[in-house]
Design a protein around this motif. Structure first.
Motif, PDB file in Angstrom:
ATOM      1  N   GLY A 174      -9.701  50.276 -38.564  1.00  0.00           N
ATOM      2  CA  GLY A 174      -9.626  49.603 -37.270  1.00  0.00           C
ATOM      3  C   GLY A 174     -10.710  50.108 -36.359  1.00  0.00           C
ATOM      4  O   GLY A 174     -11.775  50.561 -36.806  1.00  0.00           O
ATOM      5  N   GLY A 175     -10.444  50.067 -35.054  1.00  0.00           N
ATOM      6  CA  GLY A 175     -11.411  50.544 -34.092  1.00  0.00           C
ATOM      7  C   GLY A 175     -11.644  49.557 -32.980  1.00  0.00           C
ATOM      8  O   GLY A 175     -10.968  48.516 -32.855  1.00  0.00           O
ATOM      9  N   SER A 176     -12.623  49.884 -32.175  1.00  0.00           N
ATOM     10  CA  SER A 176     -13.016  49.037 -31.052  1.00  0.00           C
ATOM     11  C   SER A 176     -14.393  48.464 -31.327  1.00  0.00           C
ATOM     12  O   SER A 176     -14.961  48.654 -32.410  1.00  0.00           O
ATOM     13  CB  SER A 176     -13.036  49.869 -29.765  1.00  0.00           C
ATOM     14  OG  SER A 176     -14.019  50.894 -29.869  1.00  0.00           O
ATOM     15  N   ASP A 177     -14.958  47.775 -30.336  1.00  0.00           N
ATOM     16  CA  ASP A 177     -16.304  47.249 -30.514  1.00  0.00           C
ATOM     17  C   ASP A 177     -17.333  48.367 -30.643  1.00  0.00           C
ATOM     18  O   ASP A 177     -18.421  48.161 -31.194  1.00  0.00           O
ATOM     19  CB  ASP A 177     -16.678  46.341 -29.328  1.00  0.00           C
ATOM     20  CG  ASP A 177     -15.875  45.048 -29.336  1.00  0.00           C
ATOM     21  OD1 ASP A 177     -15.388  44.666 -30.422  1.00  0.00           O
ATOM     22  OD2 ASP A 177     -15.715  44.438 -28.259  1.00  0.00           O
ATOM     23  N   ASN A 178     -16.983  49.561 -30.144  1.00  0.00           N
ATOM     24  CA  ASN A 178     -17.938  50.675 -30.149  1.00  0.00           C
ATOM     25  C   ASN A 178     -17.713  51.663 -31.285  1.00  0.00           C
ATOM     26  O   ASN A 178     -18.663  52.286 -31.753  1.00  0.00           O
ATOM     27  CB  ASN A 178     -17.878  51.434 -28.818  1.00  0.00           C
ATOM     28  CG  ASN A 178     -18.349  50.584 -27.664  1.00  0.00           C
ATOM     29  OD1 ASN A 178     -19.223  49.736 -27.828  1.00  0.00           O
ATOM     30  ND2 ASN A 178     -17.780  50.784 -26.482  1.00  0.00           N
ATOM     31  N   VAL A 179     -16.479  51.836 -31.723  1.00  0.00           N
ATOM     32  CA  VAL A 179     -16.169  52.792 -32.785  1.00  0.00           C
ATOM     33  C   VAL A 179     -15.264  52.117 -33.805  1.00  0.00           C
ATOM     34  O   VAL A 179     -14.215  51.582 -33.454  1.00  0.00           O
ATOM     35  CB  VAL A 179     -15.477  54.051 -32.229  1.00  0.00           C
ATOM     36  CG1 VAL A 179     -15.160  55.017 -33.374  1.00  0.00           C
ATOM     37  CG2 VAL A 179     -16.345  54.743 -31.192  1.00  0.00           C
ATOM     38  N   ARG A 180     -15.685  52.154 -35.073  1.00  0.00           N
ATOM     39  CA  ARG A 180     -14.909  51.563 -36.146  1.00  0.00           C
ATOM     40  C   ARG A 180     -14.731  52.607 -37.256  1.00  0.00           C
ATOM     41  O   ARG A 180     -15.662  53.378 -37.526  1.00  0.00           O
ATOM     42  CB  ARG A 180     -15.608  50.316 -36.696  1.00  0.00           C
ATOM     43  CG  ARG A 180     -15.711  49.213 -35.650  1.00  0.00           C
ATOM     44  CD  ARG A 180     -16.793  48.218 -35.946  1.00  0.00           C
ATOM     45  NE  ARG A 180     -18.122  48.797 -36.059  1.00  0.00           N
ATOM     46  CZ  ARG A 180     -18.869  49.160 -35.030  1.00  0.00           C
ATOM     47  NH1 ARG A 180     -18.413  49.024 -33.792  1.00  0.00           N
ATOM     48  NH2 ARG A 180     -20.065  49.686 -35.219  1.00  0.00           N
ATOM     49  N   TYR A 181     -13.576  52.618 -37.866  1.00  0.00           N
ATOM     50  CA  TYR A 181     -13.284  53.671 -38.839  1.00  0.00           C
ATOM     51  C   TYR A 181     -12.546  53.109 -40.043  1.00  0.00           C
ATOM     52  O   TYR A 181     -11.862  52.095 -39.966  1.00  0.00           O
ATOM     53  CB  TYR A 181     -12.438  54.777 -38.180  1.00  0.00           C
ATOM     54  CG  TYR A 181     -11.121  54.282 -37.627  1.00  0.00           C
ATOM     55  CD1 TYR A 181      -9.979  54.212 -38.422  1.00  0.00           C
ATOM     56  CD2 TYR A 181     -11.027  53.862 -36.301  1.00  0.00           C
ATOM     57  CE1 TYR A 181      -8.784  53.740 -37.921  1.00  0.00           C
ATOM     58  CE2 TYR A 181      -9.826  53.385 -35.794  1.00  0.00           C
ATOM     59  CZ  TYR A 181      -8.707  53.329 -36.604  1.00  0.00           C
ATOM     60  OH  TYR A 181      -7.525  52.845 -36.122  1.00  0.00           O
ATOM     61  N   TYR A 182     -12.720  53.809 -41.150  1.00  0.00           N
ATOM     62  CA  TYR A 182     -11.970  53.533 -42.381  1.00  0.00           C
ATOM     63  C   TYR A 182     -11.651  54.875 -43.014  1.00  0.00           C
ATOM     64  O   TYR A 182     -12.541  55.708 -43.239  1.00  0.00           O
ATOM     65  CB  TYR A 182     -12.796  52.689 -43.353  1.00  0.00           C
ATOM     66  CG  TYR A 182     -12.130  52.492 -44.700  1.00  0.00           C
ATOM     67  CD1 TYR A 182     -11.158  51.520 -44.885  1.00  0.00           C
ATOM     68  CD2 TYR A 182     -12.471  53.298 -45.794  1.00  0.00           C
ATOM     69  CE1 TYR A 182     -10.535  51.346 -46.121  1.00  0.00           C
ATOM     70  CE2 TYR A 182     -11.861  53.124 -47.022  1.00  0.00           C
ATOM     71  CZ  TYR A 182     -10.894  52.144 -47.179  1.00  0.00           C
ATOM     72  OH  TYR A 182     -10.271  51.970 -48.397  1.00  0.00           O
TER      73      TYR A 182
END
Length: 1001
Positions: free
Chosen positions: A308-316
């Motif tokens: 998931g994440g936001s427009d600025n930070v995404r994670y897996y």
């Protein structure tokens, strides 16, 4: 015979699956944000048929639902939201809510997915703009059934890629060839690139988003001296902006060996032995050694992923656990891993990210090099002997070498591998100017391995030294840093992309081995090497190599129809001498998308019709560090009763060594018909590898055996065809994928044009002579020997010739030379291990909430040389035999091709033990059911699918041995080129039955 306790223990995962389902059922609904209004509607195709299972999602979130059996959906949204409607085989559609409470949508078939992005070296490209030969395999294909590695999951999925199991042992590797083997003495293994890290270890299949196989020079030349054998690009999964998504995948598999050999029982064995030795005394047992070493195997596989994440930070973030209990007692494999990917948009111009993989692998083996193959011993050992003798000791073979029985070799030795792997990558991408990006990466990996082996005092080979043990530790490190600029510019009628960069990689390997013998007790195994009193000579080593590279590529598109690609890589490596360290590997490609010409656009038949032509050079570094130098080895001697050490020369220097180079021409076409309902890709290629790094034999008086030189040429030519069709797209859906490929391998040049003969048989099978030959005009590794011509009958003319059979019932061979004698002049090529073609075909069906997947894979036209059957059915009384011996020649049974039992018969290479290895295998069949949307919404789930599947359920073949997928001595490196299609007592492949669940939150 199975151990009840072990069986119960292996079934612990089955209740765990039930617990997962109960846990999912107890979850409360997840809120999707402030609801302003309820939206509902119906989704259909262009023919008005309802589409079941269409994903309806609020854009930039994971909130959503799927359509039901009538294509209906309903969800609560904000009045200003935008809905995304996505469905496999159809173009995704965005629809703004704009305050409406009823929204019906008609989805159109996706026009060949021409805008799909394909990963290539140092970038991506739209499929419509691709000029090279690239095969793509998606995540759902890679995880179609539980596999221990991505190589196994790739088998049969891509045209031109041949993958063969080295053996079926838990954790065993695979032989991978892309468009055939390009070398003889050097490796033909492709290079793996994981998220841009060249040569990285592969992540678990569950963490892979896609695999691209780069095959022609246009695609692989960007990797220069590493691209001759193809490049396999692996892209791991990454997070997307929106609400957190949690996925849990779990499966449990029961496995059995795919087949067993039919061997003589005790009475049949005694009758056979008595024909050779009238004084033979039958034992008092009737032992099925295969039954004693085989068991029911099991596989547990679990993966938990959070993204998931936001427009600025995404994670897996993903954790996996894979555990396999092999079908042979005391063999198993275990893997733990954690994968983490983070992508950060630091500013409008700067993106940074981090990729991490940590993995631990534990393997326990039974078919070891020190003790011999447990499988082979189970085949050979006398069935009239029990496990232990009257004194309680393990029985030994009586009629030949006194080797241990299979149960002893299964239970007593310890052979354990532990490997810890860590890989980390950091990248930064900065936009210097509009269209101009600078990307820099730093990658590091380390593999630390430990192999421990212990042979206890209870085993006969070490009985005189009271046990032996050793430990080998190794560490391999790789550091890679790359920086490159990418410039993209769109003009009114054309597009230009320029790439230029620099790459540097250092690889370091080191190891040490220590051992001891004469132990007081076996209790400590190899963990107590200090318990022995006769230390063996330790060994250690270290090597380093560097490769430095300059890369460049130009992509140009004119009028969206004419595509041009120029690529070059300038490589330098430390493994070669001064003056030969650097080489350039260029390529060029042209493509014409004929479907976009005015005279084609009006037809409405073709959505894509693209011709491709490419030519280029790629290389193969192919040798290890210091191979150009004169080398010395340690030697020991005794002088005046004292051990003295010294060094002795073992290799001749050759400062002229350089890369093997492969030139390749590729002509291909990509066709899309009926709005993408039918997609076809076809390629013809012609490859030639010259300056082969060849071990040239030297005369004995030189004091050296070989000299590594650039001599010889090998060619590969072939055709590849891939067809994807969406046969039915309504409520009942049916998709088909077929890939088929041919490859003709040929030796074009050898040193002085001379044949090179060699023997690949097991060391204990003596007297065979040469079993294979390298010959100009023939494929690499063809089988060589006498032509078997049945058995001599009473009154037949005997062809004289040394130790050949001369009595009725003896082996008869053809006099090829016609000189009336049997000798070496009568040996010919007796088999070709390379297939005429290989193929894979997948059919996917879906109706309502059910899905069915059928995957077949096969090989046609290849031959197998079976050392297993040669050893068993020599019928010289040296070991047990297969039930074919029941049809052996006797004075009352003359209508047979099986020779008589005859002591002292010589072993020799012949066509008698060469078989057709063609096969068709039902690789996987899976039936799944997905819970409907109304149930998912009630429990706050986005997905819940349960499935049953079976692997290797059916195999159709005429091969008389254990299994047609053979891999004896065909591992990585040079041995995998010369030794193909050989079978000897390998760990068996398995068939399995799986129950699994996929849960999304």
């Amino acid at each position: 015979m199975y151990n009840t306790y072990s069986t119960v223990r292996r079934l612990w995962a089955t209740p765990l699956l039930t617990c997962v389902l109960l846990l999912a059922s107890s979850l409360t609904a997840v809120a999707i944000g402030p609801a302003v209004l309820d939206v509902s509607g119906r989704v259909t195709d262009t023919g008005g048929e309802p589409l079941i299972g269409v994903t309806v999602r609020v854009k930039s979130t994971t909130a959503g639902t799927v359509t039901d059996l009538d294509g209906l959906y309903a969800l609560s949204v904000d009045a200003t939201d935008t809905l995304l409607f996505s469905y496999t085989g159809f173009a995704t559609q965005e629809v703004a809510v704009s305050g409406r409470s009823s929204i019906d949508v008609v989805l159109e078939a996706d026009a060949a997915t021409l805008d799909e992005v394909v990963v290539v070296g140092y970038g991506t490209v739209k499929k419509s703009d691709l000029t090279g030969a690239v095969s793509s395999v998606k995540s759902e294909e890679i995880t179609a059934y539980p596999t221990a590695s991505a190589e196994q999951a790739l088998q049969g999925r891509a045209a031109g890629v041949q993958i063969t199991a080295n053996n079926g042992a838990p954790g065993a590797g695979f032989r991978v060839r892309v468009r055939g083997g390009t070398s003889i003495n050097a490796s033909s293994d492709p290079i793996f690139v994981v998220d841009g890290f060249v040569g990285a270890s592969l992540p678990p299949p569950e963490d892979i988003a896609s695999i691209e196989v780069l095959k022609d020079a246009s695609a692989t030349a960007i990797y220069g001296s590493r691209g001759a054998n193809g490049v396999i690009m692996v892209t791991t999964k990454r997070g997307q902006a929106g609400q957190t998504r949690i996925e849990l995948n779990s499966s449990y598999t029961l496995q059995n060996e795919i087949n067993r050999l039919e061997l003589l029982n005790a009475d049949q064995f005694a009758a056979y032995q008595s024909e050779i030795n009238p004084d033979f005394e039958q034992g008092d047992s009737d032992t099925d050694w295969q039954d004693l070493i085989f068991r029911r195997g099991a596989v547990q596989n679990y993966q938990l992923g959070i993204s998931g994440g936001s427009d600025n930070v995404r994670y897996y973030l993903s954790g996996t656990y894979f555990q396999q209990e092999g079908v042979i007692v005391n063999s198993d494999y275990e893997r733990f891993s954690v994968t983490s990917n983070i992508d950060i948009t630091a500013s409008e111009r700067l993106n940074v990210g981090l990729n991490l993989l940590a993995k631990r692998e534990n393997t326990n083996s039974v078919a070891t090099q020190e003790t011999g193959s447990v499988i082979g011993v189970a085949y050979r050992f006398e069935p009239d002997v029990g496990i232990r003798d009257a004194q309680g000791r393990y029985t030994l073979a009586r009629i030949s070498d006194r080797f241990n029985n299979a149960v002893a070799l299964t239970n007593e030795p310890r052979d354990q591998d532990n490997v810890d792997q860590f890989r980390g990558s950091i990248y930064g991408n900065y936009q210097l100017l509009p269209g101009l990006d600078l990307r820099s990466t730093f990658n590091a990996s380390t593999n630390n391995g430990r192999n421990g082996f212990f042979s206890p005092r209870t085993l006969n080979p070490d009985a005189g030294i009271n046990g032996s043990g050793r430990v080998r530790n190794s560490r391999n490190m790789s550091l890679l840093t790359e920086t490159y600029l990418t410039y993209t510019r769109d003009f009114s009628a054309s597009n230009l992309t320029l790439l230029a960069g620099y790459s540097y990689q250092r690889e370091t390997s080191e190891f040490f081995v220590v051992g001891n013998r004469n132990f007081v007790t076996d209790a400590g195994y190899f963990f107590n090497l200090g318990g022995g009193s006769e230390p063996t000579i330790p060994n250690s080593g270290r090597s380093e190599s560097d490769i430095s590279s300059y890369i460049g590529r130009i992509n140009y598109s004119l009028n969206d129809r004419y595509l041009f690609t120029l690529t070059g890589r300038y490589d330098g490596t430390s493994v070669f001498s001064e003056g030969n360290k650097w080489a350039i590997f260029p390529s060029g490609a042209v493509a014409w998308n004929m479907a976009r010409e005015p005279f084609m656009e009006d037809s409405g038949l073709f959505s894509n019709f693209k011709w491709r032509v490419s030519y280029g050079l790629t290389g193969n570094r192919a040798i290890g560090p210091y191979s150009t130098l004169a080398r010395f080895d340690d030697v020991f001697t005794v002088q005046n009763g004292t051990i003295v050490n010294a060094v002795a020369p073992t290799a001749v220097a050759n400062n002229d060594l350089t890369w093997e180079t492969t030139s390749q021409l590729d002509i291909g076409v990509d066709i899309g018909i009926l709005e993408g309902r039918i997609n076809l890709t076809a390629d013809y290629y012609s490859m030639e590898t010259y300056d082969l790094l060849f071990a040239l034999p030297l005369p004995e008086y030189s004091g050296y055996s070989t000299l590594l030189s650039n001599i010889g040429r090998v060619g590969n030519k072939g055709v590849e065809l891939s067809i994807d069709t969406r046969n039915l797209v309504g409520a009942f859906r049916w998709n088909t994928n077929l890939n088929i490929s041919t490859n003709k391998n040929e030796i074009l040049e050898l040193p002085e044009g001379n044949d090179i003969f060699y023997n690949s048989g097991p060391g204990h099978i003596v007297g065979l002579g040469n079993t294979q030959v390298l010959r100009v005009g023939e494929p690499v590794g063809v089988f060589f020997g006498f032509q078997y011509d049945g058995v001599y009958q009473q009154g037949d003319d005997i062809i004289p010739g040394g130790s050949f059979d001369t009595e009725p019932g003896g082996e008869r061979y053809a006099d090829i030379s016609g000189d009336g004698m049997l000798n070496s002049d009568d040996r010919i090529i007796i088999g070709n291990p390379h297939p005429d073609f290989i193929f894979g075909i997948t059919n996917e069906f879906a109706y309502r909430n059910f899905d069915l997947n059928l995957f077949l894979q096969g090989s046609q036209g290849n031959d197998i040389y079976s050392y297993t059957l040669l050893e068993l059915d020599l019928l010289a009384g040296l070991n047990n035999a297969t039930t074919a011996a029941l049809d052996r020649w006797t004075p009352s049974n003359t209508n047979t091709n099986v020779p008589a039992a005859q002591g002292g018969r010589s072993r020799r290479s012949s066509s008698r033990f060469v078989y057709d290895g063609s096969y068709v295998r039902l690789k996987n069949v899976a039936l799944g059911y997905s819970l409907p949307a109304v149930v998912l919404d009630r429990f706050g789930l986005s997905r819940l699918r349960v499935y049953l599947s079976a692997q290797n359920l059916l195999t159709f073949t005429d091969y008389e041995g254990y299994d047609p997928e053979v891999g004896y001595r065909s591992g990585g490196g040079s041995s995998g080129n010369q030794n193909v299609g050989l079978d000897y007592a390998s760990y068996p492949n398995v068939k399995g039955f799986t129950v699994g669940v996929n849960v999304g939150f």
